[in-house]
Write a protein that holds these residues in place. Sequence first.
Motif, PDB file in Angstrom:
ATOM      1  N   ASP A 132      -0.877  -1.065 -10.542  1.00  0.00           N
ATOM      2  CA  ASP A 132      -1.317   0.391 -10.317  1.00  0.00           C
ATOM      3  C   ASP A 132      -2.447   0.220  -9.375  1.00  0.00           C
ATOM      4  OD1 ASP A 132      -1.644   3.054 -10.118  1.00  0.00           O
ATOM      5  OD2 ASP A 132      -2.165   3.300 -12.375  1.00  0.00           O
ATOM      6  N   PRO A 133      -2.051   0.316  -8.224  1.00  0.00           N
ATOM      7  CA  PRO A 133      -3.437   0.312  -7.243  1.00  0.00           C
ATOM      8  C   PRO A 133      -4.372   1.556  -7.316  1.00  0.00           C
ATOM      9  CG  PRO A 133      -1.361   0.173  -5.956  1.00  0.00           C
ATOM     10  CD  PRO A 133      -0.964   0.123  -7.510  1.00  0.00           C
ATOM     11  N   SER A 134      -3.661   2.641  -8.018  1.00  0.00           N
ATOM     12  CA  SER A 134      -4.593   4.002  -8.027  1.00  0.00           C
ATOM     13  C   SER A 134      -5.679   4.000  -9.093  1.00  0.00           C
ATOM     14  CB  SER A 134      -3.690   4.987  -8.146  1.00  0.00           C
ATOM     15  OG  SER A 134      -3.069   4.967  -9.515  1.00  0.00           O
ATOM     16  N   ASN A 135      -5.412   2.952  -9.861  1.00  0.00           N
ATOM     17  CA  ASN A 135      -6.446   2.581 -10.929  1.00  0.00           C
ATOM     18  C   ASN A 135      -6.981   1.191 -10.978  1.00  0.00           C
ATOM     19  OD1 ASN A 135      -7.984   3.073 -13.302  1.00  0.00           O
ATOM     20  ND2 ASN A 135      -5.979   2.617 -14.551  1.00  0.00           N
ATOM     21  N   PRO A 136      -7.922   0.999  -9.892  1.00  0.00           N
ATOM     22  CA  PRO A 136      -8.270  -0.553  -9.780  1.00  0.00           C
ATOM     23  C   PRO A 136      -9.145  -0.939 -10.990  1.00  0.00           C
ATOM     24  CG  PRO A 136      -9.325   0.921  -8.203  1.00  0.00           C
ATOM     25  CD  PRO A 136      -8.141   1.635  -8.991  1.00  0.00           C
TER      26      PRO A 136
ATOM     27  N   LYS B  49      -1.021 -16.086   2.958  1.00  0.00           N
ATOM     28  CA  LYS B  49      -1.100 -14.353   2.821  1.00  0.00           C
ATOM     29  C   LYS B  49      -1.634 -13.931   1.668  1.00  0.00           C
ATOM     30  CE  LYS B  49       2.332 -10.603   1.604  1.00  0.00           C
ATOM     31  NZ  LYS B  49       2.944 -10.942   0.418  1.00  0.00           N
ATOM     32  N   ILE B  50      -2.665 -13.020   1.884  1.00  0.00           N
ATOM     33  CA  ILE B  50      -3.366 -12.683   0.751  1.00  0.00           C
ATOM     34  C   ILE B  50      -2.921 -11.246   0.133  1.00  0.00           C
ATOM     35  CG2 ILE B  50      -5.751 -11.993  -0.029  1.00  0.00           C
ATOM     36  CD1 ILE B  50      -5.630 -15.049   1.216  1.00  0.00           C
ATOM     37  N   ASN B  51      -2.645 -11.432  -1.144  1.00  0.00           N
ATOM     38  CA  ASN B  51      -2.166 -10.090  -1.829  1.00  0.00           C
ATOM     39  C   ASN B  51      -3.455  -9.214  -2.137  1.00  0.00           C
ATOM     40  OD1 ASN B  51       0.783 -10.558  -1.573  1.00  0.00           O
ATOM     41  ND2 ASN B  51       0.444 -11.737  -3.309  1.00  0.00           N
ATOM     42  N   PRO B  52      -3.722  -8.082  -1.454  1.00  0.00           N
ATOM     43  CA  PRO B  52      -4.664  -7.238  -1.724  1.00  0.00           C
ATOM     44  C   PRO B  52      -4.579  -6.530  -3.041  1.00  0.00           C
ATOM     45  CG  PRO B  52      -3.528  -6.090  -0.020  1.00  0.00           C
ATOM     46  CD  PRO B  52      -2.785  -7.562  -0.263  1.00  0.00           C
ATOM     47  N   VAL B  53      -3.413  -6.538  -3.600  1.00  0.00           N
ATOM     48  CA  VAL B  53      -2.982  -5.787  -4.996  1.00  0.00           C
ATOM     49  C   VAL B  53      -2.078  -7.183  -5.712  1.00  0.00           C
ATOM     50  CG1 VAL B  53      -1.689  -4.263  -6.168  1.00  0.00           C
ATOM     51  CG2 VAL B  53      -2.583  -3.544  -3.793  1.00  0.00           C
ATOM     52  N   SER B  54      -2.834  -7.472  -6.923  1.00  0.00           N
ATOM     53  CA  SER B  54      -2.038  -8.383  -7.734  1.00  0.00           C
ATOM     54  C   SER B  54      -2.285  -8.196  -9.053  1.00  0.00           C
ATOM     55  CB  SER B  54      -2.507  -9.927  -7.260  1.00  0.00           C
ATOM     56  OG  SER B  54      -3.911 -10.131  -7.526  1.00  0.00           O
ATOM     57  N   LYS B  55      -2.063  -8.994 -10.026  1.00  0.00           N
ATOM     58  CA  LYS B  55      -2.183  -8.716 -11.413  1.00  0.00           C
ATOM     59  C   LYS B  55      -2.438  -9.957 -12.170  1.00  0.00           C
ATOM     60  CE  LYS B  55       2.710  -8.263 -12.535  1.00  0.00           C
ATOM     61  NZ  LYS B  55       3.041  -9.260 -13.453  1.00  0.00           N
TER      62      LYS B  55
ATOM     63  N   LEU C 130      -6.524  -4.382 -15.715  1.00  0.00           N
ATOM     64  CA  LEU C 130      -6.111  -3.479 -14.640  1.00  0.00           C
ATOM     65  C   LEU C 130      -5.658  -4.488 -13.632  1.00  0.00           C
ATOM     66  CD1 LEU C 130      -8.288  -0.385 -15.182  1.00  0.00           C
ATOM     67  CD2 LEU C 130      -6.399  -0.938 -16.418  1.00  0.00           C
ATOM     68  N   THR C 131      -5.094  -3.539 -12.656  1.00  0.00           N
ATOM     69  CA  THR C 131      -4.616  -4.069 -11.500  1.00  0.00           C
ATOM     70  C   THR C 131      -5.804  -4.560 -10.664  1.00  0.00           C
ATOM     71  OG1 THR C 131      -2.846  -2.714 -11.204  1.00  0.00           O
ATOM     72  CG2 THR C 131      -3.359  -3.497  -9.376  1.00  0.00           C
ATOM     73  N   ILE C 132      -5.469  -5.874  -9.927  1.00  0.00           N
ATOM     74  CA  ILE C 132      -6.787  -6.411  -9.169  1.00  0.00           C
ATOM     75  C   ILE C 132      -6.469  -5.885  -7.716  1.00  0.00           C
ATOM     76  CG2 ILE C 132      -7.741  -8.467  -8.272  1.00  0.00           C
ATOM     77  CD1 ILE C 132      -6.499 -10.098 -10.376  1.00  0.00           C
ATOM     78  N   VAL C 133      -7.544  -5.103  -7.307  1.00  0.00           N
ATOM     79  CA  VAL C 133      -7.352  -4.609  -5.791  1.00  0.00           C
ATOM     80  C   VAL C 133      -8.361  -5.271  -4.922  1.00  0.00           C
ATOM     81  CG1 VAL C 133      -7.382  -2.379  -4.553  1.00  0.00           C
ATOM     82  CG2 VAL C 133      -6.216  -2.403  -6.813  1.00  0.00           C
ATOM     83  N   ILE C 134      -8.169  -5.685  -4.067  1.00  0.00           N
ATOM     84  CA  ILE C 134      -9.203  -6.185  -3.189  1.00  0.00           C
ATOM     85  C   ILE C 134      -9.267  -5.657  -1.963  1.00  0.00           C
ATOM     86  CG2 ILE C 134     -10.160  -8.592  -2.224  1.00  0.00           C
ATOM     87  CD1 ILE C 134      -7.852 -10.015  -3.949  1.00  0.00           C
ATOM     88  N   ASP C 135     -10.665  -5.016  -1.577  1.00  0.00           N
ATOM     89  CA  ASP C 135     -10.898  -4.407  -0.224  1.00  0.00           C
ATOM     90  C   ASP C 135     -10.533  -5.338   1.001  1.00  0.00           C
ATOM     91  OD1 ASP C 135     -12.477  -2.188   0.598  1.00  0.00           O
ATOM     92  OD2 ASP C 135     -13.411  -3.933   1.645  1.00  0.00           O
ATOM     93  N   GLU C 136      -9.767  -4.555   1.756  1.00  0.00           N
ATOM     94  CA  GLU C 136      -9.427  -5.223   3.067  1.00  0.00           C
ATOM     95  C   GLU C 136     -10.717  -5.878   3.924  1.00  0.00           C
ATOM     96  OE1 GLU C 136      -6.571  -6.370   4.063  1.00  0.00           O
ATOM     97  OE2 GLU C 136      -5.223  -4.972   2.753  1.00  0.00           O
ATOM     98  N   GLY C 137     -11.804  -5.212   3.824  1.00  0.00           N
ATOM     99  CA  GLY C 137     -12.952  -5.535   4.416  1.00  0.00           C
ATOM    100  C   GLY C 137     -13.303  -6.863   3.681  1.00  0.00           C
ATOM    101  N   ASP C 138     -13.385  -7.107   2.395  1.00  0.00           N
ATOM    102  CA  ASP C 138     -13.838  -8.233   1.585  1.00  0.00           C
ATOM    103  C   ASP C 138     -12.859  -9.428   2.086  1.00  0.00           C
ATOM    104  OD1 ASP C 138     -15.827  -7.262   0.315  1.00  0.00           O
ATOM    105  OD2 ASP C 138     -14.633  -6.747  -1.217  1.00  0.00           O
TER     106      ASP C 138
END
Lengths: 489, 89, 479
Positions: free
Chosen positions: B49-53, C69-75, C279-287
């Motif tokens: 759920d990318p909306s809740n990082p 390939k880097i996954n900016p959204v992972s878990k 929660l979901t790992i979200v990596i900033d594209e800038g990083d």
Amino acid sequence: MTAASLSEKLQKKECSAVEIAHSVFGQIAKVEGTIGSFVTVCEEQALEQAKEVDRKIAAGEDLSPLAGIPIGVKDNICTKDVLTSCGSKMLSNFQPPYNATVVDKLEQAGAVIVGKCNMDEFAMGSSCETSYFKPAKNPWNPDYVPGGSSGGSASCVSAGEAVLALGSDTGGSIRLPASYCGVVGLKPTYGSVSRYGLVAFASSLDQIGPLGRSVADVASLYSVICGKDPMDATSAQREYGDFCQGMNRSVKGLRIGIPQEYFGEGVEPQVKAAVMAGIQRLAEEGAQAVNITLPSTDYALSAYYIISSAEASSNLARFDGVKYGYRAKDYTNLIDMYEKTRSEGFGDEVKRRIMLGTFVLSSGFYDAYYKRAKQMQQRIAQEYADAFQQCDVILTPTSPSPAFRVGERTDDPLKMYAADVCTVTVNIAGLPAISVPCGISENGLPIGMQMIGPKFSEQMLFDVAGCYETICGGFGIAPSMKGEGGQTK
Amino acid sequence: MQIDIRHIAKLARLSIEDEKMEKFQHEMETIVAMCEKLPPMDDAYTAVDPSNPMRLRPDQVKPSLKRDQLLKNAPQVQAGCIVVPKVVE
Amino acid sequence: MNYEMTIGLEVHAELNTATKIYCSCQNVFGAEVNSHCCPICTGMPGTLPTLNEKVVEYAVKMGHALNCKINPVSKQDRKNYFYPDLPKAYQISQYDIPLCENGYLDVIVDESGATKRIGVTRIHIEEDAGKLLHDESFSGSLVDFNRCGVPLIEIVSEPDMHSSAEAKAYLETIKSILQYIDISDCKMQEGSIRCDINVSVRRPGDPLGTRCEMKNVNTFSGAVRAIEYEAKRQIEILEAGGTIGQETRRWDDAKGQNFLLRSKEDSQDYRYFPEPDLLTIVIDEGDIQKWKEELPELPNKKLKRYMQSNGLPYFDANLLTENPEKAAFFEACVEKGICKAKNISNWLLGDVSKLLNEKNIMLSDTCLTPEKLTDMIAMIEKGTISVTAGKMVLEDIAFSEKTAEESVKEKGLAQISDTGALEEIVKSVIAANPKSVADYKGGKTNVVGFLVGQCMRQSKGQGNPAVLKQIIETMLQKD
């Protein structure tokens, strides 16, 4: 007496925190043998905490509204160096070397922890009968269950053994006992209260919440325990106000959603009638009833048992006799030690859930069970989101029936699970919901009404529940427990 | 649905006594039958759920727990370690 | 019969972050048992994990280095199994959405610098387990939780390798990349890199054979032995008309054999599911971009540059680029521009390495600087000191604040190239060795070497041997 009025008396120096504590322990001495609210009573420690509050009052220090207020803490919430058993033989000797975040917060607020509340083993149950130590009883009539799993938290508040209590709610474990015991209980929005130090049952559904004898008391305890916590990655990144401030706003113009699925055949007519009467009273105050639909409600129980048991099977795997808790006495090797420890340390209900959870995650079954349950979870959450386009708050019964008799459902797991049918969807969708007393059954037991709001709408729930309480009144201490001491002179 | 209770119990490191086996089998099948009420769904499902990082933790050392505190609940301790039956592997 | 082997590798590398992956305990090797633990890393009830941001950064950097390939959204997911060194009875890992995937690594496979591309399936983050200690004198096992929660990356390769040499080259390249981007200590003896090896064999043209997985391989030379052993074992079974079962086997390096751990029938059911405490790992594209730009020049590229621009042979370039410290030192020396790159390489890989190995220290533990070393080499190149004297100077400047020049002066090592002074020495040596002179005249010209040695001795090592040789030959021929 409520926490609010006790706090006022303390501030005005009309009584001391030690006196309040003594009066509560007096009540415990009288009724605990019948009710069984506590696994551990912490009298010595509580009196020390009370003395400290009195010292601060004497020194003129600013105090939290919870300072000096006696509070029960469910026995799955870790208290440093105090037995935290989860109602299980498995942890019947476990003294955590750390406090749960909420316990730290209570201590900072000067609350006086009177004891650790009895519960269904590892919070799995709806009647408080699966506790390894003893079942808790309903203060309104000890032949009946107090509900579960936070049975001791509800019964201690209802019996006057504490003013407030913390419970935990995974599928209804705060709201169900609150309704059975005629008190107020809040299941907060997922992520609003830190779970650090709450022994996990189902991590994605568990939430710690307050129980009390008035909406204002519940709001004041919630104000203390909520907030983001760097120790809990699932805790929401947001700020919270003081929930006691805006209470008692009018319900005029409020749209109350009434989901037909919660008033079907499975719900006892007397429960339906009590809840509908409650809605009627709010309508008289200017609220507007709206019929809504939550079509997937019928599937919620299945999804709930799959998700919660899957997580539980993993969360409870750490109880293996190696690091803490119970270890079997005789074993021949490592595997034998694991199996004997777990088979002797867990009760049957816990074993059933671990087995179910293991099964639904096992190779070849994941997609048909776990994945499907997660899809259903998404669907249910979406249905709620759609419903909140049409209404501000949803009202339902908290349970299809009032409290049942002790022993009545222990041999039929499905019948036991059915008690949660009105509450589980709220956990599945991560929403807040509050249960308030709304009537008395034919056999003299309380009936509860559940108010469900969108995420982080606790303030609105307190407003509506508070308004309802003002019109209809709360129940306070259970009738049979009154006149046997009370909170203060 | 027939469930291989012994296999599941083995995975979960539980042993079910023979005399309780039948009851357990029956209860489990009833519960699983309830769970089977869920219909197959086409709903897209992702576990992210990318909306809740998630907020990540800074890499800063904090004190560890003292060993006596760490081991005070352990059933068997020797030489600062927890003791378990001999592990062969 | 001819067989081809196919190898896939899973490399586990411990990251050198300050703290563990899910708690704030210090990440350190070799501490007293159970001294770097807390309720979280020992899985006490009620505790929760919080993900260390550096672990994500380090894994992504490795992903860039391996062209993933880097996954900016992972878990993250739970892998469930019971073992005493795993306190929660599950390992937090990544199952279906790793941080990095679909990469490759070009490995140099021969001395021309030719490369072979090995596919990298994925890189994911996970936590290490504790350690079990066994003692013969004691009937049980002891559990030390210090290593619990030490951050790991697991790098999974495609089954693209076909010899133990390729596998070794792959492992060595992975190791040097980890060191270059400074995300792992790579201390094999501390187990900071470990690998699981998948091996299968087939006759050329046949579909891939059934693979067996070997666990517990802790050194690269062990990996070579383990692969050779396993391929041989499988071939023997096939030759005898048998079939290979899909098995997990444990490599015992001391015995040089592997042993069956479990066959496919009792393969473990890990019951993976998404970790609900995170929660979901979200990596900033800038990083992601920034971390890519922060990568240093990687060892293979450097190696090729050393061969092409510095004219070094593969052997030298390979050794120099093995670790970033050595490479950086070499480059700083070259930068001085006062001596030949090949001579720098000879000294670094020869006497300097010997010195470090003898004392089991690192370059940074010495006082040696690129300036000191190149000054010394330049003196040799100019003939100011002899090579022999250089070795003495090296020992001196490596462990003192002296410059090369100061050392040469202090020890009086400056080489005598003055013909007049040397002629005197030669004369006296010739006078003292009439037999050698006679031998020379009889045609045994190789006595010149002996005479040079005698002259060197008499000059206390300071004579310029080339000049000496010339004088000796002239004098002998004159007589």
